[in-house]
Design an enzyme around this catalytic site. Structure first.
Site, mmCIF file in Angstrom:
data_model
loop_
_atom_site.group_PDB
_atom_site.id
_atom_site.type_symbol
_atom_site.label_atom_id
_atom_site.label_comp_id
_atom_site.label_asym_id
_atom_site.label_seq_id
_atom_site.Cartn_x
_atom_site.Cartn_y
_atom_site.Cartn_z
ATOM 1 N N ARG A 49 0.862 -1.179 0.000
ATOM 2 C CA ARG A 49 0.000 0.000 0.000
ATOM 3 C C ARG A 49 0.900 1.231 0.000
ATOM 4 O O ARG A 49 1.994 1.215 0.564
ATOM 5 C CB ARG A 49 -0.891 0.002 1.236
ATOM 6 C CG ARG A 49 -1.858 -1.144 1.281
ATOM 7 C CD ARG A 49 -2.574 -1.213 2.632
ATOM 8 N NE ARG A 49 -3.437 -2.380 2.690
ATOM 9 C CZ ARG A 49 -3.054 -3.572 3.148
ATOM 10 N NH1 ARG A 49 -1.830 -3.741 3.611
ATOM 11 N NH2 ARG A 49 -3.898 -4.574 3.158
ATOM 12 N N LYS A 74 -1.550 -2.230 7.423
ATOM 13 C CA LYS A 74 -2.879 -1.890 7.899
ATOM 14 C C LYS A 74 -3.168 -2.645 9.198
ATOM 15 O O LYS A 74 -2.904 -3.838 9.293
ATOM 16 C CB LYS A 74 -3.869 -2.321 6.813
ATOM 17 C CG LYS A 74 -5.156 -1.603 6.777
ATOM 18 C CD LYS A 74 -5.862 -2.035 5.492
ATOM 19 C CE LYS A 74 -7.270 -1.585 5.446
ATOM 20 N NZ LYS A 74 -7.931 -2.034 4.228
ATOM 21 N N HIS A 148 -2.522 2.464 -6.000
ATOM 22 C CA HIS A 148 -3.157 1.174 -5.724
ATOM 23 C C HIS A 148 -3.241 0.318 -6.991
ATOM 24 O O HIS A 148 -3.305 -0.908 -6.914
ATOM 25 C CB HIS A 148 -4.545 1.384 -5.099
ATOM 26 C CG HIS A 148 -4.903 0.335 -4.110
ATOM 27 N ND1 HIS A 148 -4.348 0.271 -2.851
ATOM 28 C CD2 HIS A 148 -5.741 -0.725 -4.202
ATOM 29 C CE1 HIS A 148 -4.849 -0.764 -2.202
ATOM 30 N NE2 HIS A 148 -5.677 -1.398 -3.001
ATOM 31 N N ARG A 151 -0.385 -1.897 -7.012
ATOM 32 C CA ARG A 151 -0.647 -3.029 -6.112
ATOM 33 C C ARG A 151 -1.430 -4.117 -6.844
ATOM 34 O O ARG A 151 -1.097 -5.301 -6.770
ATOM 35 C CB ARG A 151 -1.408 -2.514 -4.893
ATOM 36 C CG ARG A 151 -1.700 -3.525 -3.829
ATOM 37 C CD ARG A 151 -2.280 -2.792 -2.612
ATOM 38 N NE ARG A 151 -2.883 -3.676 -1.652
ATOM 39 C CZ ARG A 151 -2.219 -4.372 -0.740
ATOM 40 N NH1 ARG A 151 -0.900 -4.292 -0.684
ATOM 41 N NH2 ARG A 151 -2.843 -5.149 0.114
ATOM 42 N N HIS A 174 -2.882 -9.258 2.977
ATOM 43 C CA HIS A 174 -4.319 -9.475 3.140
ATOM 44 C C HIS A 174 -4.568 -10.392 4.329
ATOM 45 O O HIS A 174 -3.901 -11.413 4.467
ATOM 46 C CB HIS A 174 -4.922 -10.116 1.889
ATOM 47 C CG HIS A 174 -4.982 -9.195 0.717
ATOM 48 N ND1 HIS A 174 -5.099 -9.656 -0.571
ATOM 49 C CD2 HIS A 174 -4.952 -7.842 0.612
ATOM 50 C CE1 HIS A 174 -5.129 -8.637 -1.411
ATOM 51 N NE2 HIS A 174 -5.037 -7.520 -0.711
ATOM 52 N N TYR A 183 -8.714 -11.241 -7.723
ATOM 53 C CA TYR A 183 -7.797 -11.194 -8.869
ATOM 54 C C TYR A 183 -8.013 -12.377 -9.814
ATOM 55 O O TYR A 183 -7.640 -12.309 -10.971
ATOM 56 C CB TYR A 183 -6.353 -11.146 -8.376
ATOM 57 C CG TYR A 183 -6.080 -9.868 -7.608
ATOM 58 C CD1 TYR A 183 -6.101 -8.629 -8.233
ATOM 59 C CD2 TYR A 183 -5.840 -9.907 -6.237
ATOM 60 C CE1 TYR A 183 -5.902 -7.467 -7.520
ATOM 61 C CE2 TYR A 183 -5.607 -8.743 -5.526
ATOM 62 C CZ TYR A 183 -5.650 -7.533 -6.173
ATOM 63 O OH TYR A 183 -5.434 -6.375 -5.475
#
Length: 187
Positions: A49, A74, A148, A151, A174, A183
């Protein structure tokens, strides 16, 4: 209560040739071009990120083999991401160019005033280089490219290279593999 129906925006990403075109368009003859090149290469290498990238400190790098980088992501979630040897060389050169002490907790990427680069500054840098790359890569026209997107590009390129979903989920930080499964539908 039912959820409001909305259309989901498509996920914009760069193919490997488009990433190469963006990187090729960067003038590395000066310190700022080399910084931009290292920044975008690191973004693509790690799929981190943008806030994770601009929050990096010189002490987060491990540039001896095996090359890696430590992210605080995060939710204060920590992870270690591998670095390609080429990216490690770029970061080593960036440290030398910037006069950073690799053992001091200093911001890795800085702006022209010497302050830590912000996510808005990184977005501006990416936008500038994508606009330059339009001349040599017309497929970039009409794409909404932002940090992003890089990413997403990393995730898709890892997926197309045969990397399994759980590894990609860990690479991107994640919590759930369900987040990474989006994806599969793009590919």
């Amino acid at each position: 209560i039912t959820y409001k129906r909305t259309t989901h925006r498509s996920i914009d990403y760069l193919d490997a040739s488009e990433v190469r075109a963006v990187l090729a368009g960067i003038d590395r003859q000066n310190i700022w071009g080399r910084r931009d090149y290292a920044l975008i290469a690191l973004m693509f290498n790690t799929g981190a990120r943008i806030q994770e990238i601009v929050s990096l400190q010189a002490t987060d790098l491990h540039l001896a083999p095996p090359h890696s980088i430590h992210f605080l992501g995060k939710g204060r979630q920590e992870r270690i991401c591998p670095l390609w040897p080429e990216t490690a060389r770029l970061l080593q050169q960036h440290i030398v160019d910037s006069g950073l002490d690799p053992h001091a907790p200093e911001a890795l990427f800085r702006n022209h005033r010497g302050f830590a680069l912000t996510r808005f500054g990184a977005r501006l840098i990416l936008r500038r280089h994508v606009e330059r790359a339009l001349a040599i890569q017309p497929s970039l026209k009409g794409k909404r490219i932002h940090p992003h997107s890089i990413r997403h590009s990393t995730a898709l390129n890892l997926l197309r290279s045969g990397v399994d979903l759980s590894t990609i989920a860990h690479w991107l930080g994640h919590k759930s593999i369900n987040t990474t499964q989006k994806y599969l539908t793009i590919d």
